[in-house]
Design an enzyme around this catalytic site. Sequence first.
Site, mmCIF file in Angstrom:
data_model
loop_
_atom_site.group_PDB
_atom_site.id
_atom_site.type_symbol
_atom_site.label_atom_id
_atom_site.label_comp_id
_atom_site.label_asym_id
_atom_site.label_seq_id
_atom_site.Cartn_x
_atom_site.Cartn_y
_atom_site.Cartn_z
ATOM 1 N N VAL A 68 0.829 -1.236 -0.061
ATOM 2 C CA VAL A 68 -0.003 0.027 0.050
ATOM 3 C C VAL A 68 0.916 1.100 0.191
ATOM 4 O O VAL A 68 0.481 2.513 -0.181
ATOM 5 C CB VAL A 68 -0.957 0.297 1.273
ATOM 6 C CG1 VAL A 68 -1.863 -0.985 1.008
ATOM 7 C CG2 VAL A 68 -0.308 -0.006 2.489
ATOM 8 N N TYR A 167 5.678 4.683 15.347
ATOM 9 C CA TYR A 167 4.251 4.210 15.373
ATOM 10 C C TYR A 167 3.217 5.083 15.887
ATOM 11 O O TYR A 167 2.321 5.503 15.054
ATOM 12 C CB TYR A 167 4.183 3.095 16.007
ATOM 13 C CG TYR A 167 2.903 2.021 16.014
ATOM 14 C CD1 TYR A 167 2.413 1.449 14.984
ATOM 15 C CD2 TYR A 167 2.134 2.311 17.212
ATOM 16 C CE1 TYR A 167 1.129 0.636 14.850
ATOM 17 C CE2 TYR A 167 0.831 1.423 17.167
ATOM 18 C CZ TYR A 167 0.383 0.885 15.863
ATOM 19 O OH TYR A 167 -0.612 0.200 15.885
#
Length: 269
Positions: A68, A167
């Site tokens: 992606v 993250y």
Amino acid sequence: MADYQPLKGQKALVTGASSGIGAAVAKALAGAGAAVVVNYVGNPASARQVVSEIHSANGVAVALEADVSQETQVLAMFDAARREFGTLDILVNNAGIQRDSAFTQMTLDQWNQVIATNLTGYFLCAREAAREFLRRGVVPSVSKAAGKIICMSSVHQVIPWAGHVNYAASKGGIMMFMESIAQELAPHRIRVNSIAPGAIKTPINRAAWETPEAEAKLLELIPYGRVGLPEDIARAAVWLASDESDYVVGTTLFVDGGMCLYPGFATGG
Ligand code: BGC
């Protein structure tokens, strides 16, 4: 397939659907009547397994590979999805990775990989989905909305996380990304929302729950007293994708057993 089919006749694409939360979401959407693209990268056997479980339950699914974070692969995947199903009504932006490291040890590569998949990947897929929703518009017999985008965020869109700054930064970014496109696309009847899971038993955080000691430590952070399961998130995704949530726009649904409730303050402060 379940009797209750709020997504009957709809077409969905779930990124990162060969394991964990994505796999559970793909199965639940299919169970709710949607035809589902199971996106994966690098693990065709797991993706095939998810597809065959959906087929065994009389659902419709196809596996499509795409990284992606790569624009050409994303464009090719959306073309292939349109060839398979004709159009798309639901995107679940779910593919996500962790590359953990103490901040001062973190390499640029660890930073870039996480931002590329978790944030740029959401941009590329949401853009293609929104283009398709705008092209087609509302089909009242299918859904009240022209399309639905669900971003899989995390409690770490609001909870800082030492040792995981790439993250946490990606998830904080997803929050403003989601809210900004929700604002921009709502006039076109496209609903964009997020789900923020807490600790869910999946491969991404196996070390945090696989031994009784680790699980006991993790439970100190979860007022509800159990670690979440992928199905807890999948049920929320079905609801957010359906017309049952038709007036829900630009919000984040926290599904975290209370992890965001400052559990340390239950006995302190
Ligand atoms: C992370 C998990 C973590 C959970 C709660 C998720 O977003 O991917 O590794 O257990 O947040 O901290």
